[in-house]
Every structure is written in C-alpha cells, then in structure tokens.
Design a protein around this motif. Structure first.
Motif, mmCIF file in Angstrom:
data_model
loop_
_atom_site.group_PDB
_atom_site.id
_atom_site.type_symbol
_atom_site.label_atom_id
_atom_site.label_comp_id
_atom_site.label_asym_id
_atom_site.label_seq_id
_atom_site.Cartn_x
_atom_site.Cartn_y
_atom_site.Cartn_z
ATOM 1 N N ILE A 127 40.355 31.305 24.170
ATOM 2 C CA ILE A 127 39.513 32.518 24.811
ATOM 3 C C ILE A 127 41.231 33.295 25.673
ATOM 4 N N THR A 128 40.905 34.327 25.405
ATOM 5 C CA THR A 128 42.593 34.535 26.979
ATOM 6 C C THR A 128 41.972 34.774 27.679
ATOM 7 N N SER A 129 42.309 35.940 28.797
ATOM 8 C CA SER A 129 42.307 35.649 30.698
ATOM 9 C C SER A 129 41.528 37.751 30.036
ATOM 10 N N PHE A 130 42.346 38.844 29.080
ATOM 11 C CA PHE A 130 41.362 40.005 29.148
ATOM 12 C C PHE A 130 40.728 39.786 28.731
ATOM 13 N N SER A 131 40.260 38.627 27.564
ATOM 14 C CA SER A 131 38.959 39.054 26.745
ATOM 15 C C SER A 131 38.143 38.883 27.941
ATOM 16 N N ALA A 132 38.166 37.575 28.651
ATOM 17 C CA ALA A 132 37.273 37.540 29.638
ATOM 18 C C ALA A 132 37.117 38.243 30.819
ATOM 19 N N SER A 152 53.433 41.886 30.356
ATOM 20 C CA SER A 152 53.173 41.221 31.216
ATOM 21 C C SER A 152 53.865 41.491 32.113
ATOM 22 N N GLY A 153 53.563 42.158 33.361
ATOM 23 C CA GLY A 153 54.430 42.400 34.819
ATOM 24 C C GLY A 153 54.847 43.760 34.955
ATOM 25 N N LYS A 154 54.904 44.902 33.839
ATOM 26 C CA LYS A 154 55.237 46.384 33.443
ATOM 27 C C LYS A 154 53.881 47.137 33.187
ATOM 28 N N TYR A 155 54.502 48.341 33.618
ATOM 29 C CA TYR A 155 53.737 49.517 32.759
ATOM 30 C C TYR A 155 54.886 50.243 31.900
ATOM 31 N N LEU A 162 45.424 49.729 28.309
ATOM 32 C CA LEU A 162 46.773 48.852 28.371
ATOM 33 C C LEU A 162 46.076 48.151 28.873
ATOM 34 N N VAL A 163 47.045 46.840 28.923
ATOM 35 C CA VAL A 163 46.348 45.054 29.570
ATOM 36 C C VAL A 163 47.975 44.771 30.251
ATOM 37 N N ILE A 164 47.594 44.860 31.792
ATOM 38 C CA ILE A 164 48.754 43.989 32.414
ATOM 39 C C ILE A 164 49.029 43.038 32.478
ATOM 40 N N MET A 165 49.192 42.265 31.697
ATOM 41 C CA MET A 165 49.220 40.532 32.267
ATOM 42 C C MET A 165 50.494 40.227 33.704
ATOM 43 N N LYS A 166 50.160 38.684 34.683
ATOM 44 C CA LYS A 166 50.483 38.880 35.186
ATOM 45 C C LYS A 166 50.735 39.861 36.220
ATOM 46 N N ALA A 167 49.846 40.539 36.663
ATOM 47 C CA ALA A 167 50.477 41.865 36.869
ATOM 48 C C ALA A 167 50.437 41.945 38.854
ATOM 49 N N GLY A 168 50.384 41.012 39.920
ATOM 50 C CA GLY A 168 50.415 40.804 40.894
ATOM 51 C C GLY A 168 51.411 41.529 42.237
ATOM 52 N N GLY A 210 47.513 38.365 43.391
ATOM 53 C CA GLY A 210 48.603 36.824 42.879
ATOM 54 C C GLY A 210 48.631 36.745 41.779
ATOM 55 N N TYR A 211 49.591 35.989 41.081
ATOM 56 C CA TYR A 211 50.690 35.268 40.431
ATOM 57 C C TYR A 211 49.464 35.760 38.940
ATOM 58 N N PHE A 212 47.852 34.777 39.163
ATOM 59 C CA PHE A 212 47.213 35.122 37.614
ATOM 60 C C PHE A 212 46.106 36.840 38.477
ATOM 61 N N SER A 213 46.614 37.848 38.056
ATOM 62 C CA SER A 213 45.596 38.611 38.233
ATOM 63 C C SER A 213 46.411 39.763 36.866
ATOM 64 N N LEU A 214 45.416 40.394 36.719
ATOM 65 C CA LEU A 214 45.555 40.731 35.323
ATOM 66 C C LEU A 214 45.119 42.376 34.663
ATOM 67 N N VAL A 215 45.671 43.683 34.497
ATOM 68 C CA VAL A 215 44.871 45.201 35.153
ATOM 69 C C VAL A 215 44.645 45.590 33.882
ATOM 70 N N ILE A 216 43.131 46.424 33.703
ATOM 71 C CA ILE A 216 43.239 46.925 32.373
ATOM 72 C C ILE A 216 43.475 48.652 32.484
ATOM 73 N N VAL A 217 44.344 49.833 31.827
ATOM 74 C CA VAL A 217 44.374 50.435 31.967
ATOM 75 C C VAL A 217 43.970 51.253 30.772
ATOM 76 N N LYS A 218 43.400 52.309 31.516
ATOM 77 C CA LYS A 218 42.350 53.258 30.192
ATOM 78 C C LYS A 218 41.717 54.465 30.838
#
Length: 218
Positions: A127-132, A152-155, A162-168, A210-218
């Motif tokens: 299961i992925t972090s963005f699904s969780a 990963s890490g950028k807009y 838009l899902v941005i992983m490692k966004a901290g 932190g490193y494990f920060s995930l952003v969802i842009v709607k």
C-alpha cells in the motif's frame, strides 16, 4: 539450487496495512534484507516486525545506502553482491521496502544487477503512502476522468490531482505555487506512524516538515 529474491512492500507505516502475501513471504524467507539506520534495521523492518514478530528469528542483512547520490552506484553494487551471496547458498531473501517497491524504491537499482546474474526475482506490492493519505483524509485522489500526477519533491502543473511525495523541504514553495493557482493543499506527515500529523487546512501547513511528508493538491 539458487534462492529467490523478493521485494516486499510493507506499506507506509501502519503494520496492519501489510498484505497477507507480504506476511506470508516474510514468514517463509530465510534472510531479511533492509536498509540500515545508524547500524540498526530501518523503518521498514520495524513495521514488518510488528506484523510478523517471528522476523527476529531470521538472518538479517543490513544494507548501507548513503544519502549522497554520487555514492549510490557503489552502494547498490555492494548490496547486490551481499544479496547474491545468500541467493547462491539457496536461501530466499525478502528485501523490505516502505510503501510499494515500484514507487521511488531503491530495490529496482539492485534488482537489475541481480537479475543480470540469472537469479529469480518477485515483487510483492504494498500500500502506498498516498493511498493511505487519501484514506486518512477521506479524500478521493481522482474521480471520473480526473487525472492523477505523482511527483517527488516538486510542484508540477496538473489539471487534475497532484501528489507530491518527499515534500518536506519544499513546502513553502509548494504552498506559494498552489495559492497562486487557487489550489487547495493537504499535508500528511509520517502517515501511519506514531508521530503522524495531518493538515486539512492550507493555512496551517508549516513551511518545512520531515522527510516522509506528502502533499495532495486539489
């Protein structure tokens, strides 16, 4: 007879999110391979240990992956050689990865080297972090014909979600760009872990996390 290498996705943090197949593979493996942190098994091992306590009776192979990108090829090569040693002895190796092995995982760099040597490889999805995060927020990632982009890490410009992983470290920049485009953003930090933090309101999101920060842009 050679052993088999398994990539086992353990999910984002909550041990209850390990799949039945992941648990089965871990239980049957002869050796557990995972990244180390300061000489100790990393986060993925800790998650798996809560779901499969008998993992502690397995042979443990700690792999060292430096943070500097220019050192990674040698680290991947060394890890592949270490795993091949166990496979050559006929031992099955379970390589633990956070989330899903196919999403920004170190595994496939190593797997490519091992596959060239003729060893069998199987990938167990997780299961992925963005699904969780979607479940935690009770927020659909996409509906109907809406597109979904994962970075990963950028807009990046996206007409859908838009899902941005490692966004901290990029939160301030992400917030500014989202605000300028009249977008709403959500932040989930350390999803499924004891120190999980969830932000539903764009205004309350800090400029850095932190490193494990995930952003969802709607």
């Amino acid at each position: 007879m050679s052993g088999k290498l398994y990539a086992v996705g353990v999910g984002p943090g909550d041990p209850d999110l390990l799949t039945l197949k992941a648990i089965k593979i871990i239980k049957n493996a002869d050796c557990i391979a995972c990244p180390e942190s300061h000489g100790e098994p990393g986060i993925a091992y800790g998650i798996a240990k809560e779901a499969v306590p008998e993992i502690t009776s397995k042979e443990l192979l700690l792999l060292d992956f430096p943070m500097r990108k220019d050192d990674l090829f040698d680290a991947h090569k060394k890890a592949a050689e270490q795993i091949i040693h166990y496979l050559s002895l006929g031992k099955n190796v379970a390589f633990l990865t956070l989330g899903d092995p196919g999403i920004y995982s170190t595994f496939f760099y190593i797997a490519a080297m091992i596959k060239k040597q003729g060893y069998e490889i199987e990938v167990i999805s997780g299961i992925t972090s963005f699904s969780a995060a979607s479940a935690k927020l009770k927020l659909p990632l996409s509906l109907g014909d809406e597109s979904l982009m994962i970075t990963s890490g950028k807009y990046c410009e996206s007409e859908g979600t838009l899902v941005i992983m490692k966004a901290g470290k990029k939160l301030k920049e992400i917030k500014e760009k989202a605000f300028a485009r009249n977008k709403h953003i959500y932040l989930v930090e350390n999803i499924g872990m004891p120190d999980e933090k969830v932000y539903f309101d764009s205004q309350s999101i800090p400029d850095e996390a932190g490193y494990f920060s995930l952003v969802i842009v709607k």
